[in-house]
Design a protein around this motif. Sequence first.
Motif, PDB file in Angstrom:
ATOM      1  N   ILE A 154       0.840  -1.202   0.000  1.00 38.53           N
ATOM      2  CA  ILE A 154       0.000   0.000   0.000  1.00 38.53           C
ATOM      3  C   ILE A 154       0.874   1.250   0.000  1.00 38.53           C
ATOM      4  CG2 ILE A 154      -1.616   1.354   1.397  1.00 38.53           C
ATOM      5  CD1 ILE A 154      -2.842  -1.388   2.250  1.00 38.53           C
ATOM      6  N   LYS A 155       1.889   1.266   0.863  1.00 38.18           N
ATOM      7  CA  LYS A 155       2.784   2.433   0.938  1.00 38.18           C
ATOM      8  C   LYS A 155       3.541   2.623  -0.374  1.00 38.18           C
ATOM      9  CE  LYS A 155       2.195   3.763   5.213  1.00 38.18           C
ATOM     10  NZ  LYS A 155       1.668   5.058   5.552  1.00 38.18           N
ATOM     11  N   LEU A 156       4.057   1.544  -0.927  1.00 38.36           N
ATOM     12  CA  LEU A 156       4.785   1.639  -2.200  1.00 38.36           C
ATOM     13  C   LEU A 156       3.864   2.116  -3.317  1.00 38.36           C
ATOM     14  CD1 LEU A 156       7.028  -1.551  -2.093  1.00 38.36           C
ATOM     15  CD2 LEU A 156       7.826   0.822  -2.097  1.00 38.36           C
ATOM     16  N   SER A 157       2.650   1.636  -3.324  1.00 37.83           N
ATOM     17  CA  SER A 157       1.690   2.050  -4.360  1.00 37.83           C
ATOM     18  C   SER A 157       1.355   3.527  -4.248  1.00 37.83           C
ATOM     19  CB  SER A 157       0.416   1.217  -4.260  1.00 37.83           C
ATOM     20  OG  SER A 157       0.690  -0.126  -4.574  1.00 37.83           O
ATOM     21  N   GLN A 158       1.204   4.005  -3.026  1.00 39.14           N
ATOM     22  CA  GLN A 158       0.938   5.432  -2.820  1.00 39.14           C
ATOM     23  C   GLN A 158       2.137   6.263  -3.270  1.00 39.14           C
ATOM     24  OE1 GLN A 158       0.067   5.394   1.371  1.00 39.14           O
ATOM     25  NE2 GLN A 158      -2.125   5.124   1.050  1.00 39.14           N
ATOM     26  N   TRP A 159       3.319   5.813  -2.908  1.00 36.50           N
ATOM     27  CA  TRP A 159       4.548   6.518  -3.291  1.00 36.50           C
ATOM     28  C   TRP A 159       4.681   6.537  -4.813  1.00 36.50           C
ATOM     29  CZ3 TRP A 159      10.134   4.398  -2.508  1.00 36.50           C
ATOM     30  CH2 TRP A 159      11.059   5.424  -2.713  1.00 36.50           C
ATOM     31  N   PHE A 160       4.413   5.388  -5.442  1.00 39.47           N
ATOM     32  CA  PHE A 160       4.469   5.299  -6.895  1.00 39.47           C
ATOM     33  C   PHE A 160       3.514   6.309  -7.530  1.00 39.47           C
ATOM     34  CE2 PHE A 160       2.815   3.623 -10.891  1.00 39.47           C
ATOM     35  CZ  PHE A 160       3.985   3.423 -11.613  1.00 39.47           C
ATOM     36  N   SER A 161       2.313   6.359  -7.020  1.00 42.61           N
ATOM     37  CA  SER A 161       1.304   7.281  -7.554  1.00 42.61           C
ATOM     38  C   SER A 161       1.765   8.731  -7.436  1.00 42.61           C
ATOM     39  CB  SER A 161      -0.016   7.077  -6.819  1.00 42.61           C
ATOM     40  OG  SER A 161      -0.978   7.970  -7.286  1.00 42.61           O
ATOM     41  N   ASP A 162       2.280   9.098  -6.279  1.00 45.99           N
ATOM     42  CA  ASP A 162       2.765  10.463  -6.057  1.00 45.99           C
ATOM     43  C   ASP A 162       3.912  10.810  -7.001  1.00 45.99           C
ATOM     44  OD1 ASP A 162       0.913  10.685  -4.012  1.00 45.99           O
ATOM     45  OD2 ASP A 162       2.387  10.371  -2.409  1.00 45.99           O
ATOM     46  N   GLU A 163       4.853   9.894  -7.115  1.00 44.89           N
ATOM     47  CA  GLU A 163       6.015  10.143  -7.965  1.00 44.89           C
ATOM     48  C   GLU A 163       5.631  10.143  -9.442  1.00 44.89           C
ATOM     49  OE1 GLU A 163       8.917  11.159  -6.877  1.00 44.89           O
ATOM     50  OE2 GLU A 163       8.392  10.880  -4.768  1.00 44.89           O
ATOM     51  N   HIS A 164       4.636   9.351  -9.807  1.00 46.24           N
ATOM     52  CA  HIS A 164       4.188   9.313 -11.204  1.00 46.24           C
ATOM     53  C   HIS A 164       3.503  10.623 -11.581  1.00 46.24           C
ATOM     54  CE1 HIS A 164       2.709   7.794 -14.999  1.00 46.24           C
ATOM     55  NE2 HIS A 164       3.555   6.800 -14.848  1.00 46.24           N
ATOM     56  N   GLU A 165       2.811  11.235 -10.635  1.00 48.04           N
ATOM     57  CA  GLU A 165       2.218  12.554 -10.894  1.00 48.04           C
ATOM     58  C   GLU A 165       3.305  13.581 -11.211  1.00 48.04           C
ATOM     59  OE1 GLU A 165      -0.692  14.152  -8.158  1.00 48.04           O
ATOM     60  OE2 GLU A 165      -1.403  12.121  -7.724  1.00 48.04           O
ATOM     61  N   ILE A 166       4.397  13.514 -10.459  1.00 48.97           N
ATOM     62  CA  ILE A 166       5.532  14.412 -10.716  1.00 48.97           C
ATOM     63  C   ILE A 166       6.094  14.140 -12.108  1.00 48.97           C
ATOM     64  CG2 ILE A 166       7.884  15.017 -10.007  1.00 48.97           C
ATOM     65  CD1 ILE A 166       6.963  14.344  -7.095  1.00 48.97           C
ATOM     66  N   LEU A 167       6.203  12.861 -12.464  1.00 50.96           N
ATOM     67  CA  LEU A 167       6.705  12.483 -13.791  1.00 50.96           C
ATOM     68  C   LEU A 167       5.814  13.054 -14.889  1.00 50.96           C
ATOM     69  CD1 LEU A 167       8.870  10.767 -15.273  1.00 50.96           C
ATOM     70  CD2 LEU A 167       7.215   8.892 -15.225  1.00 50.96           C
TER      71      LEU A 167
END
Length: 73
Positions: free
Chosen positions: A6-19
């Motif tokens: 869950i934490k990794l998925s949230q982090w991925f989502s946040d970082e993908h928005e930046i991308l």
Amino acid sequence: MNQLLIKLSQWFSDEHEILDQLAHDVATSDAIEDMVTAKQAYNLQETKVDAIQEAIRFVELECEVVEVNEDKK
């Protein structure tokens, strides 16, 4: 392990928005220098997103191994 996913998925989502924002910056740069700078930032962010995605895959595989081992008991 599920909490980690869950934490990794949230982090991925946040970082993908930046991308995504960086991709927009590359596409809308007016000057070549700005585009090069934005592209470099994009490449770094893409590497980060790829690493997070690999971490998610690794944890998912580990979860599967744990489930298989528990089923064998």
